[in-house]
Scaffold this motif. Structure first.
Motif, mmCIF file in Angstrom:
data_model
loop_
_atom_site.group_PDB
_atom_site.id
_atom_site.type_symbol
_atom_site.label_atom_id
_atom_site.label_comp_id
_atom_site.label_asym_id
_atom_site.label_seq_id
_atom_site.Cartn_x
_atom_site.Cartn_y
_atom_site.Cartn_z
ATOM 1 N N GLY A 22 0.377 -9.590 -1.893
ATOM 2 C CA GLY A 22 0.724 -9.784 -3.288
ATOM 3 C C GLY A 22 0.665 -8.508 -4.109
ATOM 4 N N VAL A 23 0.082 -7.450 -3.564
ATOM 5 C CA VAL A 23 0.014 -6.152 -4.238
ATOM 6 C C VAL A 23 0.793 -5.110 -3.448
ATOM 7 N N LEU A 24 0.457 -4.971 -2.167
ATOM 8 C CA LEU A 24 1.144 -4.034 -1.286
ATOM 9 C C LEU A 24 2.200 -4.728 -0.429
ATOM 10 N N LEU A 25 1.858 -5.912 0.062
ATOM 11 C CA LEU A 25 2.677 -6.602 1.058
ATOM 12 C C LEU A 25 3.151 -7.965 0.546
ATOM 13 N N ASP A 26 4.337 -8.361 1.002
ATOM 14 C CA ASP A 26 4.972 -9.599 0.545
ATOM 15 C C ASP A 26 4.570 -10.764 1.458
ATOM 16 N N SER A 81 3.205 -7.408 10.758
ATOM 17 C CA SER A 81 4.647 -7.418 10.493
ATOM 18 C C SER A 81 5.031 -7.883 9.093
ATOM 19 N N ILE A 82 4.120 -7.843 8.133
ATOM 20 C CA ILE A 82 4.429 -8.290 6.774
ATOM 21 C C ILE A 82 5.175 -7.180 6.032
ATOM 22 N N PRO A 83 6.314 -7.492 5.402
ATOM 23 C CA PRO A 83 7.079 -6.443 4.713
ATOM 24 C C PRO A 83 6.396 -5.959 3.437
ATOM 25 N N ALA A 84 6.708 -4.729 3.063
ATOM 26 C CA ALA A 84 6.173 -4.160 1.826
ATOM 27 C C ALA A 84 6.858 -4.772 0.613
ATOM 28 N N ILE A 85 6.128 -4.896 -0.475
ATOM 29 C CA ILE A 85 6.702 -5.290 -1.754
ATOM 30 C C ILE A 85 7.540 -4.124 -2.282
ATOM 31 N N PRO A 86 8.716 -4.408 -2.842
ATOM 32 C CA PRO A 86 9.552 -3.327 -3.367
ATOM 33 C C PRO A 86 8.788 -2.394 -4.311
ATOM 34 N N ARG A 116 -3.802 -5.018 10.175
ATOM 35 C CA ARG A 116 -3.437 -4.789 8.777
ATOM 36 C C ARG A 116 -3.194 -3.309 8.516
ATOM 37 N N LEU A 117 -4.058 -2.453 9.021
ATOM 38 C CA LEU A 117 -3.874 -1.015 8.831
ATOM 39 C C LEU A 117 -2.579 -0.551 9.491
ATOM 40 N N GLN A 118 -2.331 -1.027 10.701
ATOM 41 C CA GLN A 118 -1.101 -0.657 11.405
ATOM 42 C C GLN A 118 0.125 -1.107 10.610
ATOM 43 N N ASN A 119 0.080 -2.318 10.070
ATOM 44 C CA ASN A 119 1.169 -2.840 9.252
ATOM 45 C C ASN A 119 1.432 -1.926 8.052
ATOM 46 N N GLN A 121 0.632 1.220 7.570
ATOM 47 C CA GLN A 121 1.110 2.544 7.938
ATOM 48 C C GLN A 121 2.545 2.506 8.440
ATOM 49 N N GLU A 122 2.914 1.452 9.160
ATOM 50 C CA GLU A 122 4.296 1.333 9.621
ATOM 51 C C GLU A 122 5.261 1.083 8.457
ATOM 52 N N CYS A 123 4.761 0.502 7.376
ATOM 53 C CA CYS A 123 5.578 0.334 6.169
ATOM 54 C C CYS A 123 5.713 1.640 5.392
ATOM 55 N N GLY A 124 4.882 2.629 5.717
ATOM 56 C CA GLY A 124 4.941 3.915 5.041
ATOM 57 C C GLY A 124 3.890 4.142 3.981
#
Length: 214
Positions: A22-26, A81-86, A116-119, A121-124
């Motif tokens: 809800g803050v970093l990830l969707d 595998s949770i996508p980043a929030i725009p 969670r950390l891997q997610n 970092q993979e999102c950037g």
């Protein structure tokens, strides 16, 4: 609404603690994909302004074996595998460029901390540390103890109850996302020092020259 003391502004090397879902990830988008993984059907949108995923998507409330099957999809693969929030990655990059260290403080089970950390970092995200706090039924934020030990200059979350019990000298920023069914209302809004529509808005405000004591 309380305002944060401007004397803390842009202290180089200070930590800002960030919630993930809800803050970093969707989380809502990932919930929809988990439903498809469990039942082979990608649910349609029911209410784009719903706070909770179960109200946002056209899904049924589960029990019994169907609920067990769905919960099994919230495994390590899910948490990686949770996508980043725009614009959340951009906001973090701006905060890091200003000299802040970002730490994710997340109410997940410790077994998923590395995922969670891997997610992230993979999102950037420029984040090197995740603190997993699990949940709590005590009425106090499950993140309170970790935040007391971490002692960040600010903490950003999207769930008002997670501001309960955190030290008052930590700036508590609340993300006021989708309003329908939101827990972010009522007298406890006084627990938040500032309110923002998303992390990008918080970062822009935090780094602005206009932030001041009211």
């Amino acid at each position: 609404m309380k305002k944060y003391n401007n004397s803390f502004k842009q202290r180089s090397g200070s930590i800002i603690a960030l919630d993930a879902d809800g803050v970093l990830l969707d989380y809502n988008a990932a919930y929809r994909l988990a439903w498809e993984r469990a039942f082979g059907l990608l649910p349609d949108l029911r209410d784009k302004n719903a706070y909770w995923a179960i109200d946002r998507w056209d899904v049924s409330r589960l029990d019994g074996m169907e609920l067990i099957k769905f919960r099994a999809c919230f495994d390590e693969q899910y948490w990686k595998s949770i996508p980043a929030i725009p614009n959340a990655v951009k906001a973090c990059e701006e905060l890091c460029s200003a000299g802040y260290e970002l730490v994710c403080v997340s109410a997940i089970e410790s077994q998923f901390q590395h995922a969670r950390l891997q997610n992230l970092q993979e999102c950037g995200f420029p984040i090197e540390r995740v603190i997993a706090t699990s949940g709590s039924n005590t009425g106090i934020s499950p993140k309170a103890a970790a935040l007391r030990e971490l002692n960040p200059i600010a903490f950003v979350d999207d769930f008002l109850p997670y501001l309960r019990g955190i030290p008052d000298d930590i700036h508590a920023a609340l993300i006021m996302r989708e309003p329908n069914g939101s827990p972010n209302l009522g007298g406890e809004l006084n627990l938040a020092h500032s309110l923002h529509p998303d992390l990008q808005a918080f970062a822009s405000w935090w780094l602005s020259e206009s932030r001041c004591v009211e």
